[in-house]
Design an enzyme around this catalytic site. Structure first.
Site, PDB file in Angstrom:
ATOM      1  N   GLU A 173       0.833  -1.203   0.000  1.00 36.63           N
ATOM      2  CA  GLU A 173       0.000   0.000   0.000  1.00 36.63           C
ATOM      3  C   GLU A 173       0.870   1.255   0.000  1.00 36.63           C
ATOM      4  OE1 GLU A 173      -2.965  -0.121   3.089  1.00 36.63           O
ATOM      5  OE2 GLU A 173      -4.259  -1.410   1.892  1.00 36.63           O
ATOM      6  N   GLU A 330      -6.524  -7.401  -0.627  1.00 34.58           N
ATOM      7  CA  GLU A 330      -6.989  -7.340   0.766  1.00 34.58           C
ATOM      8  C   GLU A 330      -8.431  -6.873   0.809  1.00 34.58           C
ATOM      9  OE1 GLU A 330      -4.914  -4.677   3.370  1.00 34.58           O
ATOM     10  OE2 GLU A 330      -2.940  -5.327   2.682  1.00 34.58           O
TER      11      GLU A 330
HETATM   12  C1  GAL Z   1      -4.155  -2.199   5.030  1.00 37.80           C
HETATM   13  C2  GAL Z   1      -2.786  -2.821   5.185  1.00 37.80           C
HETATM   14  C3  GAL Z   1      -2.827  -4.098   5.979  1.00 37.80           C
HETATM   15  C4  GAL Z   1      -3.721  -3.965   7.171  1.00 37.80           C
HETATM   16  C5  GAL Z   1      -5.097  -3.558   6.718  1.00 37.80           C
HETATM   17  C6  GAL Z   1      -6.100  -3.424   7.831  1.00 37.80           C
HETATM   18  O1  GAL Z   1      -4.026  -0.816   4.970  1.00 37.80           O
HETATM   19  O2  GAL Z   1      -2.189  -3.067   3.950  1.00 37.80           O
HETATM   20  O3  GAL Z   1      -1.513  -4.418   6.385  1.00 37.80           O
HETATM   21  O4  GAL Z   1      -3.203  -2.985   8.021  1.00 37.80           O
HETATM   22  O5  GAL Z   1      -5.029  -2.316   6.071  1.00 37.80           O
HETATM   23  O6  GAL Z   1      -7.372  -3.046   7.372  1.00 37.80           O
END
Ligand code: GAL
Length: 670
Positions: A173, A330
């Protein structure tokens, strides 16, 4: 729609020809990937075997390893401890699970920030962002870059030949916490970036309009990032700093990618974008060409348009991927930890959210993270295995989804089927339209675009969300919400689209400035005036509690324009009946040679927009592909033969013999 409904949740799967997704080429499998970020280093070794077994139960096919592992992989400068990661990689491999391996550079270790505090980012107020969280690095720090690339090379050399490796995941990210850095490193890099863009100081002075407020620059050393100032910093300096900051991180992506391609030329490279909500610092339209496949992270925002926002983001991600499949890197199985109140997902929402991403082109469904942490800042963030363990409703829902995605293997590689309508999305207009010193500071670019999207969904009409530079051929109706920055070349492209028979709709505050944020003179909306057949002498934004009514029954907020129509051919589709503009046009339509161009001068919200959009759609000859009783309740997305029907309501919907559950998604193969 003549279709036989097959409930893939319980079906045996469907057969067909598929093209193989790029990140799968090393595994040779044609399937939808399913998995998560996996952080085994947070757990004792004996838990890992249990993880692998449970992954197989859940149908996991891929994990991302190593995202925040720098401090453990390189515990002291130049000294590596790869043993534990070797073990984790091997464990995944023997269990048939592929690895998307992070370069591990997302968060520098304490030894590095202690030795080199000059890599820490600095805010506009001059505050240093200290270690203790994550991503505490300056995108422009040469010191950071050297250390990050050394680790990237070590990772590539160590794991490039590992049989589990299917893709590289650069950093994580990029820009989540460090997009804007105002340090001296940033100042020096900003100057170089500006020299490349403008070549001479004269050109920079002209672009930044430094004749204003005694800002004339007589040497490059005088150029600074827009640090907190006594008054509004120069608007073009601010816009250029946004462009520069996005480019600086893109440069980091390219630098790591160059090392990876040198050492492992056959392994595809990606980095996870954040096309979601108000995350706006990274111009992903510009980044998309830098990755071998587009990946995105998305987290649902609670609220009345939460589902539509997910769909919008997934749709835009598909647009960034040029319509080809992409990778959902994610999302969450349930609650996150970083919203003011972190709402758990209701039963059914987990699958509905994931399947909506698939509907818009995701060929991989991955979560943050595999096993919910027991400690650390994210201990209340859901995972695929919750604190309660495998004997839980959540884990059963995860395993059900894994099975369902397995059945959908024939979908893998199928691009989305373009809609006839599109919404244009432009990062530069987002940045510039929401800048300070404007007619109102209440304007929200992405919300306006989302409202249009909701209006399309409410009418049951598919619309692709596209980056502004995407080709428009094949589209009959293109909506450009708040297309604020319109360089001459864009105006020509839009004009050509209309001349070729297309229908374009622009909204308030569109076509106002050029690429330097200089106003197009002679009346708004500058270069779109002739196309739209209107001329605006003055903006008339509304106070928070002001409302205006239109003679089509809708209500406007936020903004109005004082519009004059330029020719008799222009139709006024709605007029203001109250407020200072009473009697004047609110919504216009200009049939010109070829197609037509419409304008909406106020914020109507999804409901009011549905009224005018219905009119625009019928003029463009576009109809819903859904039966009348399903429009608005069901969302339709199409990937080749596969039609996704998503329930937008909290009630079951009868699809003619098949009951689509609340939160349900059904996939129909035509
Ligand atoms: C994203 C990140 C992850 C985790 C996730 C939680 O921003 O890439 O590592 O922190 O959010 O929602």
């Amino acid at each position: 729609m003549a279709a036989k409904i097959r409930d893939v949740r319980h079906g045996t799967g469907v057969q067909g020809q598929v093209s193989q997704s790029r990140w799968l080429r090393r595994t040779g499998a044609a399937r939808l990937e399913f998995g998560a970020d996996y952080n085994p280093e947070q757990w004792p070794r004996e838990v890992w075997d249990d993880d692998a077994r449970a992954m197989r139960t859940a149908g996991v096919t891929i994990v991302t390893l190593g995202v925040f592992s720098w401090a453990l992989l390189e515990p002291a400068e130049g000294e590596y401890d790869f043993g534990w990661l070797d073990d984790a990689m091997d464990l995944m491999h023997v269990n048939g699970i592929a690895v998307d391996l992070a370069t591990a550079t997302a968060s520098p270790p304490p030894w590095l920030t202690t030795k080199h505090p000059e890599i820490l980012p600095v805010t506009a107020d001059g505050v240093t962002l200290w270690p203790g969280g994550r991503q505490q690095w300056r995108p422009t720090s040469a010191v950071f870059r050297t250390h990050a690339l050394r680790l990237t090379r070590a990772m590539a050399e160590r794991y490039g030949g590992h049989p589990a490796l299917v893709a590289w995941h650069v950093s994580n990210e990029l820009g989540c916490h460090n997009i804007y850095d105002y340090s001296d490193d940033a100042a020096a890099a900003f100057r170089l970036w500006l020299r490349e863009r403008y070549a001479t100081l004269d050109a920079l002075n002209a672009a930044w309009a430094t004749a204003f407020w005694s800002q004339h620059l007589s040497a490059w050393e005088q150029v600074l990032p827009p640090r907190t100032a006594a008054s509004f910093p120069n608007p073009t300096q601010q816009l250029d700093f946004k462009r520069f900051s996005s480019d600086a991180l893109k440069d980091h992506l390219r630098a790591e990618r160059a090392v990876l391609r040198e050492v492992t030329p056959d392994v595809p490279v990606t980095t996870n974008f954040m096309v979601m909500g108000e995350t706006k610092g990274m111009n992903y339209a510009d980044w998309a060409a830098e990755v071998d496949f587009v990946s995105n992270d998305h987290y649902v925002q609670p609220g009345p348009q939460g589902r539509d926002e997910l769909s919008f983001s997934a749709n835009l991600t598909g647009g960034l991927a040029g319509g080809r499949p992409w990778f959902l890197m994610e999302h969450s199985t349930s609650a996150v930890n970083w919203q003011p109140v972190n709402v758990a997902k209701r039963p059914g929402e987990l699958a509905r959210d994931s399947m909506t991403h698939v509907a818009y082109g995701a060929d991989a469904v991955c979560y943050f993270q595999w096993r919910q942490s027991a400690a650390g800042a994210e201990k209340y963030h859901s995972g695929m295995i919750p604190h309660a363990g495998e004997d839980s409703t959540l884990f059963r829902a995860v395993a059900d989804l894994g099975k369902r995605l397995g059945d959908l293997a024939p979908l893998a590689g199928t691009p989305r089927t373009p809609a006839r309508a599109a919404i244009l999305f432009d990062w530069e207009s987002w940045w510039a339209a929401e800048a300070d010193s404007h007619p109102t500071d209440r304007l929200r670019y992405r919300q306006e675009a989302l409202d249009w999207y909701t209006a399309f969904l409410d009418l049951g009409v598919r619309a692709d969300v596209l980056p502004v530079a995407a080709p428009l051929d094949g589209y009959d109706l293109v909506v450009a919400p708040i297309l604020h920055v319109v360089p001459a070349s864009l105006a020509s492209r839009l004009t050509a689209f209309v001349q070729a028979g297309g229908h374009l709709v622009a909204t308030y505050f569109s076509g106002v400035v050029d690429e330097n944020d200089h106003v197009w003179l002679g009346g708004y909306p500058g270069p779109l005036r002739d196309l739209l057949g209107i001329r605006i002498e003055e903006f008339a934004p509304l106070l928070d509690d002001e409302r205006v009514t239109l003679d089509n029954g809708s209500t406007g907020t936020l903004w109005t324009d004082r519009i004059d129509v330029s020719t008799e051919d222009v139709e006024v589709l709605a007029r203001y009946t109250t407020g200072d503009q009473a009697g004047r046009p609110a919504v216009t339509w200009n049939p010109t040679a070829g197609g037509a161009a419409g304008y909406v001068s106020t914020r109507l919200g999804p409901q009011g927009l549905a009224t005018v959009l219905g009119e625009f759609l019928s003029r463009a000859g576009i109809e819903s592909e859904l039966p009348p009783d399903q429009r608005g309740k069901v969302e339709l997305a199409i990937r080749g033969d596969f039609h996704f029907l998503i329930n937008r309501t909290d009630e079951p919907i009868d699809l003619g013999g098949y009951l689509l559950a609340a939160d349900g998604v059904v996939v129909v193969r035509e």
